[in-house]
Design a protein around this motif. Structure first.
Motif, PDB file in Angstrom:
ATOM      1  N   HIS A 283       0.851  -1.198   0.000  1.00 34.43           N
ATOM      2  CA  HIS A 283       0.000   0.000   0.000  1.00 34.43           C
ATOM      3  C   HIS A 283       0.879   1.237   0.000  1.00 34.43           C
ATOM      4  CE1 HIS A 283      -3.561   2.413   0.637  1.00 34.43           C
ATOM      5  NE2 HIS A 283      -2.876   3.086   1.548  1.00 34.43           N
ATOM      6  N   ARG A 284       0.618   2.126  -0.956  1.00 35.18           N
ATOM      7  CA  ARG A 284       1.335   3.397  -1.035  1.00 35.18           C
ATOM      8  C   ARG A 284       0.417   4.481  -0.493  1.00 35.18           C
ATOM      9  NH1 ARG A 284       5.680   5.455  -2.650  1.00 35.18           N
ATOM     10  NH2 ARG A 284       6.490   3.637  -3.702  1.00 35.18           N
ATOM     11  N   PHE A 285       0.840   5.097   0.619  1.00 31.29           N
ATOM     12  CA  PHE A 285       0.063   6.173   1.221  1.00 31.29           C
ATOM     13  C   PHE A 285       0.204   7.467   0.437  1.00 31.29           C
ATOM     14  CE2 PHE A 285       0.672   3.289   4.778  1.00 31.29           C
ATOM     15  CZ  PHE A 285      -0.619   3.203   5.260  1.00 31.29           C
ATOM     16  N   ASN A 286       1.427   7.741  -0.010  1.00 29.52           N
ATOM     17  CA  ASN A 286       1.717   8.936  -0.799  1.00 29.52           C
ATOM     18  C   ASN A 286       3.037   8.676  -1.529  1.00 29.52           C
ATOM     19  OD1 ASN A 286       3.824   9.513   1.128  1.00 29.52           O
ATOM     20  ND2 ASN A 286       2.256  10.386   2.469  1.00 29.52           N
ATOM     21  N   THR A 287       3.627   9.691  -2.107  1.00 23.13           N
ATOM     22  CA  THR A 287       4.853   9.483  -2.883  1.00 23.13           C
ATOM     23  C   THR A 287       6.057   9.135  -2.014  1.00 23.13           C
ATOM     24  OG1 THR A 287       5.309  11.851  -2.816  1.00 23.13           O
ATOM     25  CG2 THR A 287       4.109  11.005  -4.738  1.00 23.13           C
ATOM     26  N   SER A 288       5.956   9.309  -0.702  1.00 27.48           N
ATOM     27  CA  SER A 288       7.120   9.042   0.127  1.00 27.48           C
ATOM     28  C   SER A 288       6.971   7.854   1.077  1.00 27.48           C
ATOM     29  CB  SER A 288       7.493  10.292   0.937  1.00 27.48           C
ATOM     30  OG  SER A 288       6.472  10.613   1.836  1.00 27.48           O
ATOM     31  N   LEU A 289       5.770   7.315   1.296  1.00 38.31           N
ATOM     32  CA  LEU A 289       5.598   6.244   2.276  1.00 38.31           C
ATOM     33  C   LEU A 289       4.780   5.093   1.712  1.00 38.31           C
ATOM     34  CD1 LEU A 289       5.953   5.233   5.204  1.00 38.31           C
ATOM     35  CD2 LEU A 289       3.810   6.414   5.748  1.00 38.31           C
ATOM     36  N   SER A 290       5.341   3.882   1.837  1.00 31.84           N
ATOM     37  CA  SER A 290       4.612   2.672   1.450  1.00 31.84           C
ATOM     38  C   SER A 290       4.908   1.570   2.464  1.00 31.84           C
ATOM     39  CB  SER A 290       5.000   2.220   0.041  1.00 31.84           C
ATOM     40  OG  SER A 290       6.356   1.849  -0.006  1.00 31.84           O
TER      41      SER A 290
ATOM     42  N   GLY B 143       6.768  -4.653   6.310  1.00 30.36           N
ATOM     43  CA  GLY B 143       7.825  -3.679   6.138  1.00 30.36           C
ATOM     44  C   GLY B 143       7.319  -2.340   5.649  1.00 30.36           C
ATOM     45  N   LEU B 144       8.238  -1.383   5.621  1.00 25.01           N
ATOM     46  CA  LEU B 144       7.907  -0.047   5.136  1.00 25.01           C
ATOM     47  C   LEU B 144       9.086   0.552   4.408  1.00 25.01           C
ATOM     48  CD1 LEU B 144       9.243   2.531   6.892  1.00 25.01           C
ATOM     49  CD2 LEU B 144       7.751   1.583   8.607  1.00 25.01           C
ATOM     50  N   ASN B 145       8.772   1.451   3.487  1.00 23.69           N
ATOM     51  CA  ASN B 145       9.763   2.257   2.774  1.00 23.69           C
ATOM     52  C   ASN B 145       9.332   3.709   2.896  1.00 23.69           C
ATOM     53  OD1 ASN B 145      11.456   0.138   1.525  1.00 23.69           O
ATOM     54  ND2 ASN B 145       9.543  -0.401   0.516  1.00 23.69           N
ATOM     55  N   TRP B 146      10.273   4.558   3.290  1.00 19.79           N
ATOM     56  CA  TRP B 146       9.981   5.975   3.484  1.00 19.79           C
ATOM     57  C   TRP B 146      11.072   6.784   2.801  1.00 19.79           C
ATOM     58  CZ3 TRP B 146      11.885   9.344   7.857  1.00 19.79           C
ATOM     59  CH2 TRP B 146      11.283  10.605   7.809  1.00 19.79           C
TER      60      TRP B 146
END
Length: 181
Positions: free
Chosen positions: A81-88, A109-112
């Protein structure tokens, strides 16, 4: 040595559903992957996949083939799930069957990306593995990463820890990885 030849493709079944497939063959035997994905937002999707891994050699020097029970099949159910262009974020469940170590594993996991140059990642995994050599054990693992990229320089660092406990197994493994260019 594992000389391989393969082909794959992706089919847009509808505006929200894709079907991806790959198949390969070679010295290590048959390999295949199929994934059905449903996009439910910009950069967000749920997926179901199955992979037959041929490039694993869990039996020492004996090569794997499509008829051997040592081939590793993995059924995966997950979502990104991508919340916005900077956080998924992501989460998935994997069932690894056949072979010498069937497993049920969950990972999150997460990518920020706080800005265009920096990135931060983290993941957590836990599960139960039934190894024919050491018996059943539990695995808990984590990973934390930091990266920087600009026009002249790239740098990334990652720290991973894996902790396994069971009747005949008690081990901690640490990995630190750094890259720069």
């Amino acid at each position: 040595r594992n000389n391989r030849l393969g082909a794959g493709g992706k089919l847009e079944v509808s505006d929200k559903v894709t079907l991806g497939t790959e198949v390969s063959g070679g010295d290590g035997g048959l390999g295949a992957n199929v994934e059905l994905a449903h996009r439910y937002g910009n950069g967000s999707e749920a997926y179901l996949g199955y992979a037959l891994l041929s490039d694993r050699n869990d039996l020492g020097l004996q090569p794997l083939n499509s008829l051997a029970s040592a081939n590793r099949g993995t059924l995966t159910l997950g979502a990104r799930h991508r919340f916005n262009t900077s956080l998924s974020i992501f989460g998935e469940n994997r069932i690894e069957h056949a072979g010498p170590a069937p497993a049920l594993v969950r990972s999150f996991g997460l990518n920020w990306d706080p800005d265009e140059k920096w990135s931060v990642s983290g993941s957590y995994e836990n599960g139960r593995i039934e190894d024919v050599n050491t018996g059943e054990f539990r695995r808990t693992a984590f990973s934390v990463g930091l990266g920087f990229t600009d026009e002249k320089f790239q740098f990334a660092t990652n720290v991973e820890g894996r902790f396994e406990t069971g009747a005949d197994r008690n081990q901690d493994v640490w990995l630190v990885r750094n890259t720069a260019s």
